[in-house]
Design a protein around this motif. Structure first.
Motif, PDB file in Angstrom:
ATOM      1  N   ALA A   1      80.884 -62.941  75.726  1.00 34.46           N
ATOM      2  CA  ALA A   1      81.859 -63.891  75.181  1.00 34.46           C
ATOM      3  C   ALA A   1      82.666 -64.526  76.316  1.00 34.46           C
ATOM      4  N   GLU A   2      83.053 -63.704  77.279  1.00 38.75           N
ATOM      5  CA  GLU A   2      83.821 -64.238  78.413  1.00 38.75           C
ATOM      6  C   GLU A   2      82.973 -65.227  79.207  1.00 38.75           C
ATOM      7  N   GLU A   3      81.679 -64.925  79.357  1.00 38.00           N
ATOM      8  CA  GLU A   3      80.777 -65.861  80.049  1.00 38.00           C
ATOM      9  C   GLU A   3      80.709 -67.189  79.305  1.00 38.00           C
ATOM     10  N   ALA A   4      80.666 -67.121  77.973  1.00 39.53           N
ATOM     11  CA  ALA A   4      80.631 -68.349  77.159  1.00 39.53           C
ATOM     12  C   ALA A   4      81.932 -69.130  77.321  1.00 39.53           C
ATOM     13  N   ARG A   5      83.067 -68.424  77.314  1.00 38.98           N
ATOM     14  CA  ARG A   5      84.369 -69.103  77.490  1.00 38.98           C
ATOM     15  C   ARG A   5      84.436 -69.788  78.853  1.00 38.98           C
ATOM     16  N   VAL A   6      83.958 -69.100  79.899  1.00 34.52           N
ATOM     17  CA  VAL A   6      83.963 -69.677  81.244  1.00 34.52           C
ATOM     18  C   VAL A   6      83.091 -70.936  81.271  1.00 34.52           C
ATOM     19  N   ALA A   7      81.932 -70.868  80.623  1.00 33.09           N
ATOM     20  CA  ALA A   7      81.040 -72.041  80.575  1.00 33.09           C
ATOM     21  C   ALA A   7      81.749 -73.219  79.889  1.00 33.09           C
ATOM     22  N   ILE A   8      82.449 -72.939  78.802  1.00 31.88           N
ATOM     23  CA  ILE A   8      83.158 -74.004  78.084  1.00 31.88           C
ATOM     24  C   ILE A   8      84.273 -74.583  78.957  1.00 31.88           C
TER      25      ILE A   8
ATOM     26  N   LYS B   1      91.401 -80.270  73.206  1.00 32.80           N
ATOM     27  CA  LYS B   1      91.238 -79.876  71.793  1.00 32.80           C
ATOM     28  C   LYS B   1      89.818 -79.358  71.545  1.00 32.80           C
ATOM     29  N   LEU B   2      88.833 -80.049  72.116  1.00 31.09           N
ATOM     30  CA  LEU B   2      87.438 -79.600  71.983  1.00 31.09           C
ATOM     31  C   LEU B   2      87.268 -78.212  72.595  1.00 31.09           C
ATOM     32  N   THR B   3      87.855 -78.023  73.768  1.00 33.33           N
ATOM     33  CA  THR B   3      87.759 -76.731  74.461  1.00 33.33           C
ATOM     34  C   THR B   3      88.338 -75.628  73.583  1.00 33.33           C
ATOM     35  N   GLU B   4      89.517 -75.859  73.044  1.00 36.96           N
ATOM     36  CA  GLU B   4      90.169 -74.852  72.196  1.00 36.96           C
ATOM     37  C   GLU B   4      89.332 -74.563  70.954  1.00 36.96           C
ATOM     38  N   LYS B   5      88.755 -75.621  70.369  1.00 36.44           N
ATOM     39  CA  LYS B   5      87.936 -75.460  69.163  1.00 36.44           C
ATOM     40  C   LYS B   5      86.730 -74.547  69.437  1.00 36.44           C
ATOM     41  N   TYR B   6      86.021 -74.802  70.547  1.00 37.95           N
ATOM     42  CA  TYR B   6      84.810 -74.032  70.828  1.00 37.95           C
ATOM     43  C   TYR B   6      85.123 -72.624  71.337  1.00 37.95           C
ATOM     44  N   ILE B   7      86.229 -72.461  72.049  1.00 38.76           N
ATOM     45  CA  ILE B   7      86.619 -71.112  72.466  1.00 38.76           C
ATOM     46  C   ILE B   7      87.003 -70.297  71.241  1.00 38.76           C
ATOM     47  N   LYS B   8      87.668 -70.925  70.276  1.00 39.13           N
ATOM     48  CA  LYS B   8      88.025 -70.230  69.035  1.00 39.13           C
ATOM     49  C   LYS B   8      86.753 -69.816  68.282  1.00 39.13           C
ATOM     50  N   GLU B   9      85.739 -70.686  68.293  1.00 39.76           N
ATOM     51  CA  GLU B   9      84.461 -70.363  67.647  1.00 39.76           C
ATOM     52  C   GLU B   9      83.807 -69.144  68.320  1.00 39.76           C
ATOM     53  N   VAL B  10      83.847 -69.103  69.660  1.00 39.88           N
ATOM     54  CA  VAL B  10      83.304 -67.960  70.398  1.00 39.88           C
ATOM     55  C   VAL B  10      84.070 -66.693  70.017  1.00 39.88           C
ATOM     56  N   ASP B  11      85.400 -66.794  69.942  1.00 37.74           N
ATOM     57  CA  ASP B  11      86.223 -65.632  69.583  1.00 37.74           C
ATOM     58  C   ASP B  11      85.905 -65.137  68.170  1.00 37.74           C
ATOM     59  N   ASN B  12      85.697 -66.072  67.234  1.00 31.76           N
ATOM     60  CA  ASN B  12      85.356 -65.685  65.862  1.00 31.76           C
ATOM     61  C   ASN B  12      83.995 -64.996  65.803  1.00 31.76           C
ATOM     62  N   LEU B  13      83.016 -65.529  66.535  1.00 33.62           N
ATOM     63  CA  LEU B  13      81.688 -64.909  66.579  1.00 33.62           C
ATOM     64  C   LEU B  13      81.769 -63.506  67.182  1.00 33.62           C
ATOM     65  N   LEU B  14      82.577 -63.365  68.238  1.00 37.50           N
ATOM     66  CA  LEU B  14      82.742 -62.063  68.878  1.00 37.50           C
ATOM     67  C   LEU B  14      83.381 -61.062  67.916  1.00 37.50           C
ATOM     68  N   ALA B  15      84.415 -61.493  67.195  1.00 39.93           N
ATOM     69  CA  ALA B  15      85.095 -60.596  66.272  1.00 39.93           C
ATOM     70  C   ALA B  15      84.130 -60.111  65.180  1.00 39.93           C
ATOM     71  N   ALA B  16      83.303 -61.024  64.665  1.00 43.18           N
ATOM     72  CA  ALA B  16      82.340 -60.664  63.629  1.00 43.18           C
ATOM     73  C   ALA B  16      81.306 -59.671  64.184  1.00 43.18           C
ATOM     74  N   LYS B  17      80.850 -59.898  65.420  1.00 48.47           N
ATOM     75  CA  LYS B  17      79.859 -59.009  66.026  1.00 48.47           C
ATOM     76  C   LYS B  17      80.460 -57.639  66.314  1.00 48.47           C
TER      77      LYS B  17
END
Length: 184
Positions: A120-127, A161-177
């Motif tokens: 997840a952190e790797e995905a956030r860094v990429a974003i 705003k786009l960055t925050e939106k996609y980082i939030k999506e990564v965080d939601n996916l991580l929480a579900a996993k």
């Protein structure tokens, strides 16, 4: 200018999709054919994903059955599974390979959660890198095309705003996993 925003959003979507695939490959208590997506088999000298050489099914929650289309490669598939980082021992009956997923220990669950958090952190860094590249591109265009500073600030706000939106999506996916992994 709008083109830069669209490219950034597309790249961010791709980063999130890549993260989803990474999460699918992390084993939870249930068997999923996605576990074997990254297992490469030496098929006549060419590394080939196992899902391109066989049918993979999950007839039970903790069992995967691999039925190769070419029975002569069953031993190669078995070797590839043993070499992978899945920690599974295949059972080969000459026709199909059965993978029985053992019950996860609490320690192993915590380790899998750490792996998921790292991805997840790797995905956030990429974003964030995509955001930086988009902002740099906007600054370059401001110099070349003589665009007002207010317009650039507005566009940078949209990129944020786009960055925050996609980082939030990564965080939601991580929480579900994490929830799925820790479920007993």
């Amino acid at each position: 200018m709008q083109e830069t925003l669209e490219r950034a959003e597309l790249s961010m979507k791709k980063a999130v999709e890549h993260f989803k695939k990474d999460l699918a490959a992390i084993r939870t208590g249930r068997a999923s054919p996605a576990l074997l997506e990254k297992v490469m088999v030496d098929y006549y000298g060419v590394p080939t994903p196992v899902n391109q050489l066989a049918t993979i099914t999950a007839p039970e929650p903790r069992l995967l059955v691999i039925q190769p289309w070419d029975r002569s490669i069953i031993n190669e598939i078995e070797k590839a599974i043993l070499k992978s980082d899945l920690g599974l021992t295949p059972n080969n009956d000459g026709q199909v390979i059965r993978l029985i997923l053992p019950q996860l220990t609490q320690e192993r669950r915590e380790e899998l959660v750490r792996v998921a958090r790292k991805r997840a952190e790797e995905a956030r860094v990429a974003i964030r890198n995509i955001r930086r590249e988009a902002n740099d591109e906007l600054k370059e265009k401001q110099k070349k095309e003589n665009v007002s500073e207010d317009e650039i600030k507005r566009l940078q706000g949209e990129v944020q705003k786009l960055t925050e939106k996609y980082i939030k999506e990564v965080d939601n996916l991580l929480a579900a996993k994490e929830k799925e992994i820790m479920e007993v």
